[in-house]
Design an enzyme around this catalytic site. Structure first.
Site, PDB file in Angstrom:
ATOM      1  N   HIS A 105       0.874  -1.178   0.000  1.00  0.00           N
ATOM      2  CA  HIS A 105       0.000   0.000   0.000  1.00  0.00           C
ATOM      3  C   HIS A 105       0.906   1.221   0.000  1.00  0.00           C
ATOM      4  O   HIS A 105       1.491   1.569   1.023  1.00  0.00           O
ATOM      5  CB  HIS A 105      -0.903  -0.059   1.248  1.00  0.00           C
ATOM      6  CG  HIS A 105      -1.807   1.124   1.379  1.00  0.00           C
ATOM      7  ND1 HIS A 105      -2.522   1.387   2.527  1.00  0.00           N
ATOM      8  CD2 HIS A 105      -2.146   2.111   0.512  1.00  0.00           C
ATOM      9  CE1 HIS A 105      -3.237   2.486   2.366  1.00  0.00           C
ATOM     10  NE2 HIS A 105      -3.017   2.961   1.154  1.00  0.00           N
ATOM     11  N   MET A 142       1.579   4.830   0.158  1.00  0.00           N
ATOM     12  CA  MET A 142       1.073   6.157   0.521  1.00  0.00           C
ATOM     13  C   MET A 142       2.215   7.142   0.283  1.00  0.00           C
ATOM     14  O   MET A 142       2.831   7.680   1.214  1.00  0.00           O
ATOM     15  CB  MET A 142       0.621   6.149   1.990  1.00  0.00           C
ATOM     16  CG  MET A 142      -0.706   5.427   2.162  1.00  0.00           C
ATOM     17  SD  MET A 142      -0.984   4.902   3.864  1.00  0.00           S
ATOM     18  CE  MET A 142      -0.046   3.387   3.840  1.00  0.00           C
ATOM     19  N   MET A 195     -10.273   3.567   1.639  1.00  0.00           N
ATOM     20  CA  MET A 195      -9.735   3.860   2.975  1.00  0.00           C
ATOM     21  C   MET A 195     -10.883   4.180   3.931  1.00  0.00           C
ATOM     22  O   MET A 195     -11.758   4.999   3.615  1.00  0.00           O
ATOM     23  CB  MET A 195      -8.778   5.055   2.929  1.00  0.00           C
ATOM     24  CG  MET A 195      -7.438   4.793   2.250  1.00  0.00           C
ATOM     25  SD  MET A 195      -6.477   3.443   2.948  1.00  0.00           S
ATOM     26  CE  MET A 195      -6.181   4.033   4.631  1.00  0.00           C
ATOM     27  N   GLY A 207      -1.820   3.728  12.113  1.00  0.00           N
ATOM     28  CA  GLY A 207      -2.642   2.614  12.571  1.00  0.00           C
ATOM     29  C   GLY A 207      -3.432   3.027  13.801  1.00  0.00           C
ATOM     30  O   GLY A 207      -3.183   4.089  14.386  1.00  0.00           O
ATOM     31  N   GLY A 208      -4.394   2.208  14.161  1.00  0.00           N
ATOM     32  CA  GLY A 208      -5.116   2.399  15.413  1.00  0.00           C
ATOM     33  C   GLY A 208      -6.133   3.522  15.435  1.00  0.00           C
ATOM     34  O   GLY A 208      -6.582   3.934  16.499  1.00  0.00           O
ATOM     35  N   ASP A 213      -9.450  -0.609   4.517  1.00  0.00           N
ATOM     36  CA  ASP A 213      -8.244  -0.450   5.332  1.00  0.00           C
ATOM     37  C   ASP A 213      -8.446   0.712   6.296  1.00  0.00           C
ATOM     38  O   ASP A 213      -8.684   1.846   5.867  1.00  0.00           O
ATOM     39  CB  ASP A 213      -7.056  -0.189   4.385  1.00  0.00           C
ATOM     40  CG  ASP A 213      -5.727  -0.028   5.109  1.00  0.00           C
ATOM     41  OD1 ASP A 213      -5.661  -0.284   6.322  1.00  0.00           O
ATOM     42  OD2 ASP A 213      -4.746   0.349   4.431  1.00  0.00           O
ATOM     43  N   GLY A 214      -8.322   0.402   7.594  1.00  0.00           N
ATOM     44  CA  GLY A 214      -8.414   1.442   8.615  1.00  0.00           C
ATOM     45  C   GLY A 214      -9.534   1.171   9.601  1.00  0.00           C
ATOM     46  O   GLY A 214     -10.702   1.206   9.226  1.00  0.00           O
ATOM     47  N   GLY A 215      -9.153   0.852  10.838  1.00  0.00           N
ATOM     48  CA  GLY A 215     -10.163   0.623  11.871  1.00  0.00           C
ATOM     49  C   GLY A 215     -10.976  -0.645  11.691  1.00  0.00           C
ATOM     50  O   GLY A 215     -12.050  -0.779  12.282  1.00  0.00           O
ATOM     51  N   GLY A 275      -4.621  -4.033  11.201  1.00  0.00           N
ATOM     52  CA  GLY A 275      -3.334  -3.852  11.850  1.00  0.00           C
ATOM     53  C   GLY A 275      -3.435  -4.096  13.340  1.00  0.00           C
ATOM     54  O   GLY A 275      -3.090  -5.170  13.841  1.00  0.00           O
ATOM     55  N   SER A 276      -3.960  -3.104  14.067  1.00  0.00           N
ATOM     56  CA  SER A 276      -4.015  -3.231  15.526  1.00  0.00           C
ATOM     57  C   SER A 276      -4.913  -4.384  15.968  1.00  0.00           C
ATOM     58  O   SER A 276      -4.644  -5.016  16.988  1.00  0.00           O
ATOM     59  CB  SER A 276      -4.455  -1.910  16.155  1.00  0.00           C
ATOM     60  OG  SER A 276      -5.495  -1.324  15.436  1.00  0.00           O
TER      61      SER A 276
HETATM   62  C1  DX5 Z   1      -3.148   3.426   7.665  1.00  0.00           C
HETATM   63  C2  DX5 Z   1      -2.652   2.162   6.999  1.00  0.00           C
HETATM   64  C3  DX5 Z   1      -3.282   0.936   7.517  1.00  0.00           C
HETATM   65  C4  DX5 Z   1      -3.044   0.684   8.988  1.00  0.00           C
HETATM   66  C5  DX5 Z   1      -4.324   0.151   9.527  1.00  0.00           C
HETATM   67  O1  DX5 Z   1      -2.835   4.529   6.894  1.00  0.00           O
HETATM   68  O2  DX5 Z   1      -2.909   2.207   5.607  1.00  0.00           O
HETATM   69  O3  DX5 Z   1      -2.929  -0.202   6.753  1.00  0.00           O
HETATM   70  O4  DX5 Z   1      -2.019  -0.217   9.260  1.00  0.00           O
HETATM   71  O5  DX5 Z   1      -4.224   0.012  10.907  1.00  0.00           O
HETATM   72  P1  DX5 Z   1      -5.498  -0.335  11.796  1.00  0.00           P
HETATM   73  O6  DX5 Z   1      -6.048  -1.648  11.314  1.00  0.00           O
HETATM   74  O7  DX5 Z   1      -4.935  -0.393  13.175  1.00  0.00           O
HETATM   75  O8  DX5 Z   1      -6.491   0.782  11.607  1.00  0.00           O
HETATM   76 ZN    ZN Z   2      -2.646   0.313   4.506  1.00  0.00          ZN
END
Ligand code: DX5
Ligand code: ZN
Length: 227
Positions: free
Chosen positions: A63, A65, A134, A141-142, A172-174, A194-195
């Protein structure tokens, strides 16, 4: 079946090979590349991806960014990525870039920040293997899941159905046990976490639980009927 892609952003960067092993059985490893320009955070680049690709059998879901993905994305395919996602807000020539990623042998994917609508990109969808919606502002993350993205997930799934495309829809995200079902019902079939994975006592078990929740939630969804 739902795919769960643990995000190593929430892992221990000094032990990436072990952290990949800790989620053995997940479909992909999600690798967040941040350049401190497109997003206000900095993570890792091509050399780390090369090493990680050698250290794990799990395919890498990159990914990006970053600014100027037209220039950098092909290098991540060469580094061993199985899928490369660029942000459409940063791409100068998204069609050319998607074609180049595919020609080099990876899946091509386009990401949209929360403020970017899907509709202007309807005609690009056949050039892609995945769209990433997104569900937080990219960068960290988190963060808390943005419910207001659910209609965009639904509209994207409708466009995929309208054009009869074999396109994966990633969120992706939360994404966690309390949000994944809503994403699946709306039309997502690839889930980055992620988290919710690396914050769990048993990351592999967390992946199985999330997959189970997503599978059950999408089983009766209109968009999954006949899958
Ligand atoms: C945030 C990233 C995500 C991040 C998600 O910009 O693109 O991939 O790791 O983390 P969680 O699942 O904790 O929201
Ligand atoms: Zn990501």
């Amino acid at each position: 079946m739902a795919q769960i892609n643990p995000s190593i952003l929430s892992a221990d960067f000094a032990r990436l090979a072990d952290e990949a092993e800790a989620v053995r059985g997940s479909d992909w490893l999600h690798v967040d590349v941040m350049d401190n320009h497109f997003v206000p955070n900095l993570t890792l680049g091509v050399p780390v991806v090369e090493s990680l690709a050698r250290a794990t059998d799990t395919p890498l879901d990159l990914h990006l960014m970053i600014e100027d993905p037209d220039r950098w994305a092909p290098q991540y395919v060469e580094a061993g990525a199985g899928s490369v996602t660029f942000h459409v807000e940063a791409a100068a020539a998204p069609v050319r870039l998607a074609r180049e990623i595919r020609a080099k042998g990876a899946r091509a994917s386009m990401a949209l920040k929360p403020g970017t609508p899907i509709e202007p990109y309807e005609d690009l969808l056949p050039e892609l293997d995945m769209v990433l919606i997104m569900t937080v502002e990219p960068g960290f993350g988190g963060q808390a899941f943005l419910d207001i993205m659910l209609p965009k997930i639904r509209r994207t799934r409708e466009l995929i159905a309208k054009h009869d495309l074999e396109l994966w829809l990633q969120v992706d995200g939360g994404v966690a046990a309390n949000t994944i079902e809503r994403c699946a019902e709306a039309g997502a079939d690839v889930f980055v976490a992620g988290s919710a994975v690396y914050g769990a006592e048993d990351p592999a078990e967390a992946v199985r639980k999330l997959r189970d929740l997503a599978d059950k939630a999408s089983a009766d969804a209109w968009w999954a009927c006949g899958h």
